[in-house]
Design a protein around this motif. Structure first.
Motif, short mmCIF file in Angstrom:
data_model
loop_
_atom_site.label_atom_id
_atom_site.label_comp_id
_atom_site.label_asym_id
_atom_site.label_seq_id
_atom_site.Cartn_x
_atom_site.Cartn_y
_atom_site.Cartn_z
N TRP A 145 4.46 -87.90 107.99
CA TRP A 145 3.53 -88.97 108.32
C TRP A 145 2.25 -88.36 108.88
O TRP A 145 2.22 -87.18 109.25
CB TRP A 145 4.13 -89.98 109.30
N ASP A 277 7.78 -77.23 100.05
CA ASP A 277 8.57 -78.29 100.68
C ASP A 277 9.34 -77.78 101.88
O ASP A 277 9.70 -76.61 101.95
CB ASP A 277 9.56 -78.87 99.66
N SER A 282 10.50 -83.34 100.79
CA SER A 282 9.26 -82.97 100.11
C SER A 282 8.08 -83.05 101.07
O SER A 282 8.06 -83.88 101.97
CB SER A 282 9.04 -83.93 98.94
N LYS A 285 3.79 -85.64 99.76
CA LYS A 285 3.12 -86.88 100.16
C LYS A 285 3.31 -87.15 101.64
O LYS A 285 4.15 -86.54 102.29
CB LYS A 285 3.69 -88.05 99.35
N ARG A 287 2.86 -90.53 104.72
CA ARG A 287 2.49 -91.90 105.02
C ARG A 287 1.50 -91.90 106.17
O ARG A 287 1.83 -91.48 107.27
CB ARG A 287 3.70 -92.76 105.38
N PHE A 293 1.76 -97.62 101.62
CA PHE A 293 2.21 -96.68 100.60
C PHE A 293 1.71 -95.28 100.90
O PHE A 293 0.70 -95.08 101.57
CB PHE A 293 1.82 -97.18 99.21
N LYS A 294 2.47 -94.32 100.37
CA LYS A 294 2.17 -92.92 100.70
C LYS A 294 0.93 -92.44 99.97
O LYS A 294 0.58 -92.95 98.91
CB LYS A 294 3.37 -92.06 100.33
N ASN B 34 5.35 -97.13 112.40
CA ASN B 34 5.82 -96.75 111.07
C ASN B 34 6.91 -97.73 110.62
O ASN B 34 8.09 -97.42 110.63
CB ASN B 34 6.36 -95.32 111.11
N ILE B 36 7.98 -98.96 107.85
CA ILE B 36 8.88 -98.66 106.74
C ILE B 36 9.99 -97.72 107.19
O ILE B 36 11.15 -97.89 106.85
CB ILE B 36 8.09 -98.10 105.55
N LEU B 94 9.57 -99.49 99.02
CA LEU B 94 8.55 -99.28 100.04
C LEU B 94 8.28 -97.80 100.30
O LEU B 94 7.15 -97.41 100.56
CB LEU B 94 8.98 -99.96 101.35
N ASP B 95 9.32 -96.97 100.24
CA ASP B 95 9.11 -95.56 100.57
C ASP B 95 8.53 -94.80 99.38
O ASP B 95 7.57 -94.06 99.51
CB ASP B 95 10.42 -94.93 101.03
N PHE B 97 7.78 -96.33 96.24
CA PHE B 97 7.05 -97.24 95.37
C PHE B 97 7.34 -96.96 93.88
O PHE B 97 6.45 -96.76 93.07
CB PHE B 97 5.54 -97.20 95.64
N ASP B 106 13.89 -86.13 94.36
CA ASP B 106 14.54 -86.32 95.66
C ASP B 106 16.07 -86.30 95.51
O ASP B 106 16.77 -85.61 96.23
CB ASP B 106 14.14 -87.68 96.23
N LYS B 109 17.15 -82.73 94.38
CA LYS B 109 16.76 -81.56 95.17
C LYS B 109 17.09 -81.68 96.65
O LYS B 109 17.22 -80.67 97.33
CB LYS B 109 15.25 -81.32 95.01
N ARG B 110 17.17 -82.89 97.15
CA ARG B 110 17.37 -83.05 98.60
C ARG B 110 18.82 -83.41 98.87
O ARG B 110 19.22 -84.54 98.61
CB ARG B 110 16.50 -84.17 99.17
#
Lengths: 320, 201
Positions: A145, A277, A282, A285, A287, A293-294, B34, B36, B94-95, B97, B106, B109-110
């Protein structure tokens, strides 16, 4: 040298009316809701009171800086209520609730190590060391963020020049206060206290590197690292040590608190880099707080033009 | 009334409180800086809580002898799925989109997202086969074996939380401890002797 007198700067130049009113409203709401909360709190928390309840002192004679971004600052409420400051708990809302126990006067900062002029500065001396500037910087947290914060402070190089580093000084190490009575989060072993961060000497000398003593035209709120903190806008937020008591010049690279906590996850440089990363998430991006939106994260947090040359020839994937 | 007994009627609205709370926080601007992240964390936490509460039903029924508790199990399990769906939708919508490329990366890889994703995928067949008709169609034995997946799902959920946390693992450790007790109880019950012992307690 032209030194502006306090009268030269209208309050409206520092904080717009809307923000100011919103802040007053917030503080009212905050103190009332905190009072309600306090009824259910433990005695020490009750005695400590809230960091928000104390009226912040206005800073005067603040100059504007060409190094500021023109982006819209994040609201005062968000900047002062969404904080990572593990000395006051690991939740984002904890510092604003817990930091009231921090005593910021008297306060000294010891400047020591490989320098010709070691000195223990009183905090009020540091406030007058060099004309205070407003620096509106982007802040990118390693968690993904970001904010835009109107800091008030002076370039760290002003302090370094006065210290006169010797040829052995290659790194500058910053240490946060270590006092579990004032910083209840230090009673937990979540990090190896005290919090230590460090920069290479050339990074520390860079004109963007700021010693901040305020934000939004006022002295730093405690949850934001009062009375004095580092701000390095092209690095992840954790590099910018808060509530600093010691600045030491050394010849070997210091190991920071986060490097000790997760050597595979947090490196010495910690430059904002969308192409490298975090092992678990990651960094492409982020927020921006206040936005839904990011947005894409920028290399060196958008300060590449000014700082990229510091890292020429360095493999930033290896030295993250 | 027989189809929707009083106990269920009482518990049902209670299970909606976490959602109502989020709605109220959103309406009164209390979701913080924050929002979201807040919604993601909150729906995730409540998924985990409902999973654990669902896993409490059988031990509680056996210990207390209060057989009516079993009537709550399906509803509680479906609430776990409900909050998991909200959690998943928050992430997708929301995170990220609907950035499919980024979601794809994601998920593969995560590790913490991989395991959360696996857990959610496994919840879907359980929700789909939760009706009486499906139980009949599958047959009690096969249905029960399928629904034992919930143990693995709960482990996924705890690990998902554990791997996400930056440093302070206090919270995930509390959930892990609770889950260990609930799964430990079942392991004990599987042993013939202690099984007989536990059912007598």
């Amino acid at each position: 040298m032209l030194i502006k007198k306090p009268g030269d700067i209208k309050p409206s130049e520092i904080t717009d009316q809307q923000v100011y009113l919103e802040r007053r409203r917030f503080m009212g709401v905050a103190s009332r809701s905190l009072a309600a909360l306090a009824a259910g709190m433990t005695a020490p928390a009750l005695l400590a009171g809230s960091a928000d309840a104390e009226a912040a002192a206005k800073l005067s004679g603040i100059r504007k800086s060409a190094l500021s971004t023109g982006e819209k600052p994040t609201s005062y409420k968000d900047v002062t209520s969404y904080n990572n400051f593990y000395e006051f708990g690991t939740d984002k809302f904890s510092p604003a609730q817990q930091a009231g126990s921090l005593i910021t006067r008297p306060w000294t900062v010891s400047v020591e190590g490989e320098i010709k002029r070691p000195k223990v500065y009183d905090i009020d001396e540091l406030f007058k060391l060099s004309p205070l500037e407003e620096r509106i910087y982007r802040l990118r947290c390693v968690e993904g963020w970001s904010m835009v914060i109107p800091w008030v402070g002076f370039p760290l190089n002003e302090l370094i020049k006065r210290a006169e580093p010797t040829g052995n000084a290659k790194y500058v190490e910053f240490t946060t206060l270590h006092d579990p009575r004032q910083m209840p989060g230090q009673r937990s072993g979540v990090l190896d206290w005290p919090y230590v961060e460090a920069l290479r000497l050339d990074e520390a000398m860079h004109p963007l590197t700021l010693m901040a003593v305020g934000l939004y035209g006022e002295e730093l709120p405690k949850q934001n690292g009062a009375p004095i903190r580092l701000v390095v806008p092209w690095k992840y937020g954790f590099k910018s040590a808060k509530s600093i008591v010691r600045i030491r010049f050394v010849s070997n690279p210091p190991t920071s608190a986060w490097m000790k906590a997760g050597p595979g996850e947090y490196g010495f440089f910690a430059n904002v880099n969308p192409t490298v990363d975090h092992p678990r998430w990651s960094q492409a991006k982020e927020r921006r707080i206040g936005e839904i939106f990011k947005r894409d994260t920028l290399m060196f947090n958008g300060y590449g033009d000014q700082v990229a040359q510091l890292y020429s020839g360095i493999d930033l994937k290896k030295y993250f | 009334m027989a189809r929707f007994p009083l106990l269920k009627a009482l518990i049902f609205p209670v299970c909606l409180i976490p959602l109502a709370r989020l709605g109220w926080y959103g309406y009164t601007d209390q979701l913080g800086a924050n929002p979201i992240e807040f919604v993601t964390r909150s729906t995730g936490t409540w998924t985990l809580i409902f999973l654990l509460v669902t896993l409490c039903v059988t031990p509680l029924r056996k210990i207390s002898g209060w057989q009516a508790l079993i009537k709550l199990r399906r509803m509680l399990g479906l609430f776990a799925f409900f909050y998991a769906s909200l959690h998943f939708a928050t992430y997708i919508w929301l995170d990220q989109f609907f950035d499919l490329q980024s979601i794809y990366k994601d998920v593969f890889k995560r590790p913490f997202i991989t395991i959360g994703f696996i857990g959610f995928m496994m919840l879907i067949p359980l929700a789909l086969t939760s009706t009486n008709a499906m139980i009949k169609r599958l047959g009690g034995k096969r249905w029960r074996r399928l629904h034992q997946l919930v143990y693995f799902i709960a482990i996924c959920a705890v690990v998902h939380y554990w791997w996400l946390v930056k440093k302070d693992i206090t919270q995930p450790a509390i959930y892990a401890g609770a889950l260990a007790v609930l799964l430990g109880y079942r392991l004990m019950a599987m042993l013939p002797k202690s099984g007989a012992l536990l059912s007598k307690i």
